[in-house]
Write an enzyme that holds these catalytic residues in place. Sequence first.
Site, PDB file in Angstrom:
ATOM      1  N   GLY A  96       0.818  -1.204   0.000  1.00  0.00           N
ATOM      2  CA  GLY A  96       0.000   0.000   0.000  1.00  0.00           C
ATOM      3  C   GLY A  96       0.850   1.251   0.000  1.00  0.00           C
TER       4      GLY A  96
ATOM      5  CB  CYS B 181      -1.452   8.842   3.567  1.00  0.00           C
ATOM      6  SG  CYS B 181       0.067   8.841   2.579  1.00  0.00           S
TER       7      CYS B 181
ATOM      8  CG  ASP C 267      -0.052  -0.269   5.717  1.00  0.00           C
ATOM      9  OD1 ASP C 267      -0.967   0.236   6.399  1.00  0.00           O
ATOM     10  OD2 ASP C 267       1.125   0.132   5.745  1.00  0.00           O
TER      11      ASP C 267
ATOM     12  N   GLY D 215       0.013   5.262  -0.128  1.00  0.00           N
ATOM     13  CA  GLY D 215      -0.838   6.440  -0.194  1.00  0.00           C
ATOM     14  C   GLY D 215      -2.328   6.302   0.017  1.00  0.00           C
TER      15      GLY D 215
ATOM     16  N   GLY E 192      -6.126   2.605   3.685  1.00  0.00           N
ATOM     17  CA  GLY E 192      -7.299   2.863   2.868  1.00  0.00           C
ATOM     18  C   GLY E 192      -8.502   2.006   3.187  1.00  0.00           C
TER      19      GLY E 192
ATOM     20  NE  ARG F  72       6.126  11.582   1.641  1.00  0.00           N
ATOM     21  CZ  ARG F  72       7.222  11.670   2.372  1.00  0.00           C
ATOM     22  NH1 ARG F  72       7.883  12.813   2.457  1.00  0.00           N
ATOM     23  NH2 ARG F  72       7.678  10.623   3.041  1.00  0.00           N
TER      24      ARG F  72
END
Length: 387
Positions: free
Chosen positions: A215, A222, A261, A217, A263, A311
């Site tokens: 994963g 994030c 990882d 983003g 979302g 970020r």
Amino acid sequence: MDIQIGRGKAARRAYGIDEIALAPGNRTLDPSLADTSWTIGGIERQIPIIASAMDGVVDVKMAVRLSQLGALGVLNLEGIQTRYDDPEPILDRIASVDKHEFVPLMQELYAEPIKPELIEKRIQEIKAQGGIAAVSATPAGAAKYGATVAKAGADLFFIQATVVSTAHLSPESITPLDLAKFCQEMPIPVVLGNCVTYDVALNLMKAGAAAVLVGIGPGAACTSRGVLGVGVPQATAVADCAAAREDFYRETGKYVPVIADGGLITGGDICKCIACGADGVMIGSPFARAAEAPGRGFHWGMATPSPVLPRGTRIKVGTTGTLEQILRGPAQLDDGTHNFLGALQTSMGTLGAKNIREMQQVEVVIAPSLLTEGKVYQKAQQLGMGK
């Protein structure tokens, strides 16, 4: 099939979790017969869910409680818990500022040096209460604090960055972390990530990863995809990396779990990731909503405090129930954010999957209307799936 973006540039279609659905087959089973257990680094857990190593999600108390409930929590070794002996006033400050003050405050707070003695202390606090001590660091942090982690007796070591690869190029003045050597020399299992492609996943497995994180983003807090333009939607990323796991297993006889990882918000998201090939999932914001979470109803990205290129951001997730309600129920909400274990068992029962391995084999269909079809009233009234 490749799609032509323009002359000289082709692209492959990638799919996100919201674009797919799981199709029932010829068999169903009672949810109580669904075996959701899995093993990571020789540690067996009933629930294939890991709480992500974020300061608003996991502290010592959360790590212990997650262990008691049959799951797993990972402590961030480069966060608030290892910079301040008493992190509570720091967490109060993070929760108290407005959105304009947040990033500068984070940069200030995370400028405090990491203290190796606090790394040992936190690991020992988790172990003393019977919890599984899983901890996380960046590759640079792993090189610096790996010996401390091993000495303290941690159970699992996660090496995480936006992208981790075995072919990292550094300036001549910097010696990059040799992942294969690190995995070989550490006395505990090492989980590596993050990645989104078949080749990198395969190389991380060959380097000795006990599991691979997939994963880039998709996390709720994030902003890497916006800042960097980098990422692959999770359904495709998980399927590609799971293919690497299967090939590696056929070649070596060693099975390396793949962990989706980021979302993932609902029980349905978790079920779909496993159907795409994941062995387990790592989630953050759903656990940040637990009454026991350290974030005070807030959740923020790991790269938020970067002094040069933040970020991540802080999002308000609120508090919706206890950790037990979120993980094991009984659910008090109807939107899929409570009782993840019950959701997984019921989905497996509906699909006729007796265990995680069978769940990985169920039929997946492309379904961009899955979450909107027939839901006009829910959307209009902001109920259930329309919230």
